[in-house]
Design a protein around this motif. Structure first.
Motif, PDB file in Angstrom:
ATOM      1  N   ALA A  19       8.922  19.097   0.427  1.00 45.67           N
ATOM      2  CA  ALA A  19       9.444  18.111  -0.243  1.00 45.67           C
ATOM      3  C   ALA A  19      10.615  18.719  -1.571  1.00 45.67           C
ATOM      4  O   ALA A  19      10.127  20.033  -2.084  1.00 45.67           O
ATOM      5  CB  ALA A  19       9.103  16.870  -0.964  1.00 45.67           C
ATOM      6  N   THR A  20      12.049  18.705  -2.272  1.00 41.56           N
ATOM      7  CA  THR A  20      12.793  18.922  -2.965  1.00 41.56           C
ATOM      8  C   THR A  20      11.747  19.067  -4.909  1.00 41.56           C
ATOM      9  O   THR A  20      12.057  19.659  -5.548  1.00 41.56           O
ATOM     10  CB  THR A  20      13.675  18.607  -3.094  1.00 41.56           C
ATOM     11  OG1 THR A  20      14.123  16.992  -3.296  1.00 41.56           O
ATOM     12  CG2 THR A  20      14.460  18.993  -2.171  1.00 41.56           C
ATOM     13  N   ALA A  21      10.656  17.853  -4.887  1.00 31.78           N
ATOM     14  CA  ALA A  21      10.226  17.358  -5.582  1.00 31.78           C
ATOM     15  C   ALA A  21       8.643  18.364  -6.341  1.00 31.78           C
ATOM     16  O   ALA A  21       7.837  17.263  -6.708  1.00 31.78           O
ATOM     17  CB  ALA A  21       9.913  15.949  -6.021  1.00 31.78           C
ATOM     18  N   ALA A  22       8.665  18.803  -5.658  1.00 32.45           N
ATOM     19  CA  ALA A  22       7.558  19.744  -5.500  1.00 32.45           C
ATOM     20  C   ALA A  22       7.393  20.225  -6.986  1.00 32.45           C
ATOM     21  O   ALA A  22       7.539  20.689  -8.057  1.00 32.45           O
ATOM     22  CB  ALA A  22       7.333  21.129  -4.379  1.00 32.45           C
ATOM     23  N   GLN A  23       5.730  20.847  -6.742  1.00 28.67           N
ATOM     24  CA  GLN A  23       4.954  21.213  -8.098  1.00 28.67           C
ATOM     25  C   GLN A  23       4.432  22.109  -7.592  1.00 28.67           C
ATOM     26  O   GLN A  23       3.838  22.220  -7.407  1.00 28.67           O
ATOM     27  CB  GLN A  23       3.947  19.794  -8.483  1.00 28.67           C
ATOM     28  CG  GLN A  23       3.107  20.587  -9.740  1.00 28.67           C
ATOM     29  CD  GLN A  23       1.639  19.772 -10.366  1.00 28.67           C
ATOM     30  OE1 GLN A  23       1.365  18.505  -9.712  1.00 28.67           O
ATOM     31  NE2 GLN A  23       1.322  19.862 -11.053  1.00 28.67           N
ATOM     32  N   ASN A  24       4.554  22.834  -8.812  1.00 32.19           N
ATOM     33  CA  ASN A  24       4.987  24.674  -8.608  1.00 32.19           C
ATOM     34  C   ASN A  24       2.810  24.663  -8.424  1.00 32.19           C
ATOM     35  O   ASN A  24       2.714  24.515 -10.069  1.00 32.19           O
ATOM     36  CB  ASN A  24       5.169  25.619  -9.196  1.00 32.19           C
ATOM     37  CG  ASN A  24       4.847  27.127  -8.750  1.00 32.19           C
ATOM     38  OD1 ASN A  24       3.841  27.351  -9.026  1.00 32.19           O
ATOM     39  ND2 ASN A  24       6.147  27.624  -8.537  1.00 32.19           N
ATOM     40  N   LEU A  39       2.284  28.650  -4.064  1.00 35.09           N
ATOM     41  CA  LEU A  39       2.093  27.074  -3.837  1.00 35.09           C
ATOM     42  C   LEU A  39       1.773  26.078  -4.041  1.00 35.09           C
ATOM     43  O   LEU A  39       2.851  26.405  -5.172  1.00 35.09           O
ATOM     44  CB  LEU A  39       0.813  26.925  -3.891  1.00 35.09           C
ATOM     45  CG  LEU A  39      -0.571  27.816  -3.390  1.00 35.09           C
ATOM     46  CD1 LEU A  39       0.014  28.844  -3.496  1.00 35.09           C
ATOM     47  CD2 LEU A  39      -2.562  27.821  -4.012  1.00 35.09           C
ATOM     48  N   VAL A  40       3.034  25.144  -3.865  1.00 29.36           N
ATOM     49  CA  VAL A  40       3.364  23.633  -4.365  1.00 29.36           C
ATOM     50  C   VAL A  40       3.124  22.652  -3.377  1.00 29.36           C
ATOM     51  O   VAL A  40       2.381  22.727  -2.050  1.00 29.36           O
ATOM     52  CB  VAL A  40       5.042  23.990  -3.849  1.00 29.36           C
ATOM     53  CG1 VAL A  40       5.728  25.266  -4.503  1.00 29.36           C
ATOM     54  CG2 VAL A  40       4.860  23.850  -2.731  1.00 29.36           C
ATOM     55  N   THR A  41       3.420  21.868  -4.316  1.00 24.88           N
ATOM     56  CA  THR A  41       2.609  20.546  -3.741  1.00 24.88           C
ATOM     57  C   THR A  41       4.298  20.109  -3.165  1.00 24.88           C
ATOM     58  O   THR A  41       5.031  20.199  -2.706  1.00 24.88           O
ATOM     59  CB  THR A  41       2.674  18.825  -4.611  1.00 24.88           C
ATOM     60  OG1 THR A  41       3.131  19.071  -5.669  1.00 24.88           O
ATOM     61  CG2 THR A  41       1.021  19.680  -5.337  1.00 24.88           C
ATOM     62  N   CYS A  42       3.647  18.829  -2.097  1.00 22.64           N
ATOM     63  CA  CYS A  42       4.886  18.385  -0.780  1.00 22.64           C
ATOM     64  C   CYS A  42       4.154  17.230  -0.691  1.00 22.64           C
ATOM     65  O   CYS A  42       3.575  16.400  -0.159  1.00 22.64           O
ATOM     66  CB  CYS A  42       4.614  19.554  -0.084  1.00 22.64           C
ATOM     67  SG  CYS A  42       4.025  20.294   1.217  1.00 22.64           S
ATOM     68  N   SER A  44       5.823  13.172   1.218  1.00 24.55           N
ATOM     69  CA  SER A  44       6.621  12.286   0.831  1.00 24.55           C
ATOM     70  C   SER A  44       5.288  11.191  -0.335  1.00 24.55           C
ATOM     71  O   SER A  44       6.245  10.663  -1.029  1.00 24.55           O
ATOM     72  CB  SER A  44       6.785  11.644   1.524  1.00 24.55           C
ATOM     73  OG  SER A  44       5.442  11.073   2.352  1.00 24.55           O
ATOM     74  N   SER A  45       4.513  12.034  -0.924  1.00 26.81           N
ATOM     75  CA  SER A  45       3.443  11.340  -1.554  1.00 26.81           C
ATOM     76  C   SER A  45       3.225  12.685  -2.848  1.00 26.81           C
ATOM     77  O   SER A  45       2.592  12.616  -3.750  1.00 26.81           O
ATOM     78  CB  SER A  45       2.385  11.166  -1.648  1.00 26.81           C
ATOM     79  OG  SER A  45       1.215  12.091  -0.992  1.00 26.81           O
ATOM     80  N   ASP A  46       4.002  13.353  -2.422  1.00 25.72           N
ATOM     81  CA  ASP A  46       3.963  14.840  -3.204  1.00 25.72           C
ATOM     82  C   ASP A  46       2.647  15.057  -3.447  1.00 25.72           C
ATOM     83  O   ASP A  46       1.620  15.737  -4.149  1.00 25.72           O
ATOM     84  CB  ASP A  46       4.773  14.647  -4.400  1.00 25.72           C
ATOM     85  CG  ASP A  46       4.962  16.051  -5.397  1.00 25.72           C
ATOM     86  OD1 ASP A  46       5.677  17.165  -4.443  1.00 25.72           O
ATOM     87  OD2 ASP A  46       4.977  15.831  -6.751  1.00 25.72           O
ATOM     88  N   LYS A  47       1.720  14.981  -2.931  1.00 27.96           N
ATOM     89  CA  LYS A  47      -0.443  15.025  -2.523  1.00 27.96           C
ATOM     90  C   LYS A  47      -0.751  16.110  -1.631  1.00 27.96           C
ATOM     91  O   LYS A  47      -1.553  16.593  -1.560  1.00 27.96           O
ATOM     92  CB  LYS A  47      -1.305  14.188  -2.559  1.00 27.96           C
ATOM     93  CG  LYS A  47      -0.531  13.237  -3.860  1.00 27.96           C
ATOM     94  CD  LYS A  47      -1.532  11.727  -3.647  1.00 27.96           C
ATOM     95  CE  LYS A  47      -1.307  11.330  -4.438  1.00 27.96           C
ATOM     96  NZ  LYS A  47      -2.394   9.516  -4.283  1.00 27.96           N
ATOM     97  N   ASP A  48       0.428  16.250  -0.533  1.00 24.39           N
ATOM     98  CA  ASP A  48       0.152  17.484   0.633  1.00 24.39           C
ATOM     99  C   ASP A  48      -0.055  18.859   0.038  1.00 24.39           C
ATOM    100  O   ASP A  48       0.532  19.243  -1.392  1.00 24.39           O
ATOM    101  CB  ASP A  48       1.100  17.509   1.791  1.00 24.39           C
ATOM    102  CG  ASP A  48       0.983  16.293   2.130  1.00 24.39           C
ATOM    103  OD1 ASP A  48      -0.397  15.255   2.290  1.00 24.39           O
ATOM    104  OD2 ASP A  48       1.445  15.392   3.097  1.00 24.39           O
ATOM    105  N   LEU A  49       0.003  19.856   0.400  1.00 23.62           N
ATOM    106  CA  LEU A  49      -0.206  21.518   0.395  1.00 23.62           C
ATOM    107  C   LEU A  49       0.568  22.009   0.980  1.00 23.62           C
ATOM    108  O   LEU A  49       0.631  22.271   2.212  1.00 23.62           O
ATOM    109  CB  LEU A  49      -1.718  21.926  -0.253  1.00 23.62           C
ATOM    110  CG  LEU A  49      -1.273  23.430  -0.535  1.00 23.62           C
ATOM    111  CD1 LEU A  49      -0.273  23.450  -1.925  1.00 23.62           C
ATOM    112  CD2 LEU A  49      -2.770  24.303  -0.043  1.00 23.62           C
ATOM    113  N   CYS A  50       1.994  22.970   0.600  1.00 25.54           N
ATOM    114  CA  CYS A  50       2.835  23.642   1.322  1.00 25.54           C
ATOM    115  C   CYS A  50       2.699  25.016   0.750  1.00 25.54           C
ATOM    116  O   CYS A  50       3.452  25.114  -0.633  1.00 25.54           O
ATOM    117  CB  CYS A  50       4.248  23.125   0.956  1.00 25.54           C
ATOM    118  SG  CYS A  50       4.892  22.061   2.609  1.00 25.54           S
TER     119      CYS A  50
END
Length: 128
Positions: A19-24, A39-42, A44-50
């Motif tokens: 997702a574009t609002a990922a937390q690095n 590693l970034v969060t991704c 729809s809930s920004d809780k997954d990991l990418c």
């Protein structure tokens, strides 16, 4: 067996991009410092990991690895607790069920089993 596959850059999880609002969450490297992963969060809930493979150097920059540079290698692993995720990953030609644990600033460990027979931990350390 899995360390070899990981060193060849075959850590893949199929699906959509982050997702574009990922937390690095940081950049981590293999312990030999030849491969970099972001590693970034991704999701729809920004809780997954990418996780994206950023670079491969030296003996890690093989023809098998180069196609994965700049691409997701873990995609939308689901949150399973604080700094812990679970997901189905692909190591080279092997599909595995894996758990990922982040100790911010210390390590990122991917634990997984192929066919519930061969199990392995792959440890990444913070980038220098």
């Amino acid at each position: 067996m899995l360390r070899t596959a990981a060193a060849l850059g075959g850590v893949l999880l199929m699906g959509l991009g982050p997702a574009t609002a990922a937390q690095n969450l940081g950049v981590y490297q293999t312990t030999d410092r030849k491969m970099d992963f972001e590693l970034v969060t991704c999701g729809s809930s920004d809780k997954d990991l990418c996780v994206t493979l950023l670079a491969a150097r030296g003996s890690a920059a093989t023809k098998q690895v180069k196609p994965y540079i700049g691409k997701l290698v873990v995609n939308k692993a689901k949150a399973a607790g604080e700094n812990t995720w679970r997901g189905t990953m692909r190591f080279g030609q092997y599909d595995l069920d894996g758990k990922m644990r982040l100790r911010p600033g210390k390590s990122f460990v991917i634990s997984g089993c192929v066919y519930l027979v061969v199990c392995e931990d792959i440890k990444l350390i913070p980038a220098k």
